[in-house]
Design an enzyme around this catalytic site. Structure first.
Site, PDB file in Angstrom:
ATOM      1  N   CYS A   1       0.808  -1.225   0.000  1.00 44.86           N
ATOM      2  CA  CYS A   1       0.000   0.000   0.000  1.00 44.86           C
ATOM      3  C   CYS A   1       0.841   1.275   0.000  1.00 44.86           C
ATOM      4  CB  CYS A   1      -0.949   0.001   1.200  1.00 44.86           C
ATOM      5  SG  CYS A   1      -1.999  -1.466   1.291  1.00 44.86           S
TER       6      CYS A   1
ATOM      7  N   HIS B   1      -3.389   7.124   2.784  1.00 42.63           N
ATOM      8  CA  HIS B   1      -3.823   5.796   2.366  1.00 42.63           C
ATOM      9  C   HIS B   1      -5.189   5.530   2.990  1.00 42.63           C
ATOM     10  CE1 HIS B   1      -4.081   1.626   1.545  1.00 42.63           C
ATOM     11  NE2 HIS B   1      -3.708   1.204   2.730  1.00 42.63           N
TER      12      HIS B   1
ATOM     13  N   ASN C   1     -10.201  -0.201   1.023  1.00 41.06           N
ATOM     14  CA  ASN C   1      -8.746  -0.242   0.877  1.00 41.06           C
ATOM     15  C   ASN C   1      -8.407  -0.887  -0.456  1.00 41.06           C
ATOM     16  OD1 ASN C   1      -6.001  -0.739   1.000  1.00 41.06           O
ATOM     17  ND2 ASN C   1      -6.033  -1.549   3.084  1.00 41.06           N
TER      18      ASN C   1
END
Length: 325
Positions: free
Chosen positions: A113, A252, A282
């Site tokens: 990520c 994020h 996500n």
């Protein structure tokens, strides 16, 4: 001095949506619990025949067009993913072919990520060295294909998307500072196995599919909050700035509780933070470029604004970048 500047952005999300009502129908959970614990309402899911390179190609094409360039102008394509179509050829090479970017070198990399900020950091080095003039940093993942839909702790979190940015040589200020790092000693807090046979890892998964994502939620949250806040502070401080100078933070989009705690640790207000996780969940490395694209489209970022991009991910890794738009 040559600067590295983001000159174009683009994103893509698949059409199919798994909302919280659908998640309730396949696993023991409910909308109230998901919303309270994660802030997520929907996640976009790739079609059965839609893969990482398909999504990455669209996002990259949009970023190139947004930059006012053609595929032939691109010198390098870097693609961040944890769900590649193939181990070889690299997804970046497939995207190069799809785009017709005949002059571009291409390679994949994996920082989970944290991939977008890691890519910006690499691109900046090539630009400032004079090696390349126009680089596409593209992040794409079909996490739904690696999600254990029997695991209610993780399956509500993940969606599919792609996001991209063109980083170009410029006389204008662009990427001001970056900070990337890793703590490999904690890497097993997020795992998805490839060739390695590990009975202990496989047994952790409810489905016993070793290629699905497993995560130790509390350990990841503790790491993420500190890593995001500290890395953000370092890039701001290294530029001799304060949070008063920062127009927006694009984090994020992992989980609302993680972002909320990190923001409190930074000492900034919610108004300075861009969130779209309720719509997408996500989506790994693509979270930041997709959110950055939407923030620009919505007028939340204007020319001259200083913006912090910050994330964390498997590895465990982290990355923060201070940019001027």
């Amino acid at each position: 001095m040559i600067n590295a500047k983001i000159t174009g952005v683009g994103g893509y999300v698949p059409e199919k949506v798994y909302d919280n009502a659908y998640m309730e129908s396949i696993v023991d959970t409910n909308d109230e619990w998901i919303t309270r614990r994660t802030g997520i309402k929907e996640r976009h899911i790739s079609a059965d025949n839609e893969y990482t390179t398909d999504m990455a190609t669209i996002a990259a094409k949009r970023a190139i067009e947004n930059a006012g360039l053609t595929p032939e102008d691109i010198d390098l394509i870097m693609l961040a993913t944890v769900t590649p179509d193939y181990f070889t050829p690299a997804c970046a090479c497939v995207v190069q072919s799809n785009l017709g970017a005949v002059n571009a070198a291409a390679f994949d990399y994996n920082a989970a990520c944290s991939g977008f900020v890691t890519g910006l950091t690499i691109a900046e080095q090539f630009i400032k060295a004079g090696t390349y003039k126009h680089i596409v940093v593209v992040c794409a993942d079909t996490l739904s294909k690696a999600t254990d839909y029997k695991d209610r702790a993780t399956c509500v979190l993940f969606g599919d998307a792609a996001g991209a940015a063109v980083v170009s040589a410029s006389e204008e200020q662009g990427i001001i500072a970056t900070d990337i790092g890793a703590d490999g000693s904690s890497g097993h807090a997020i795992t998805s196995l490839a060739y390695r046979n590990d009975d202990e890892e496989t047994e952790k998964r409810i489905s016993h599919r070793k290629d699905t994502i497993w995560m130790a939620g509390q350990a990841v949250m503790k790491f993420a909050v500190k890593a995001m806040a500290d890395a953000s502070a370092r890039v701001v401080n290294s530029a001799g700035l304060t949070w008063d100078d920062i127009a927006l933070v694009v984090p994020h989009q992992a989980n609302y509780r993680i972002v909320e705690s990190a923001v409190k640790r930074m000492g900034i207000t919610d108004e300075k933070v861009f969130l779209n996780l309720e719509k997408y969940g996500n989506t790994s490395a693509s979270c930041i470029p997709v959110a950055l694209t939407e923030a620009v489209q919505q007028g939340r970022i204007k020319k001259g604004d200083k913006v912090v991009l910050v994330g964390f991910g498997g590895g465990l890794t982290w990355g923060a970048a201070l940019i001027e738009w």
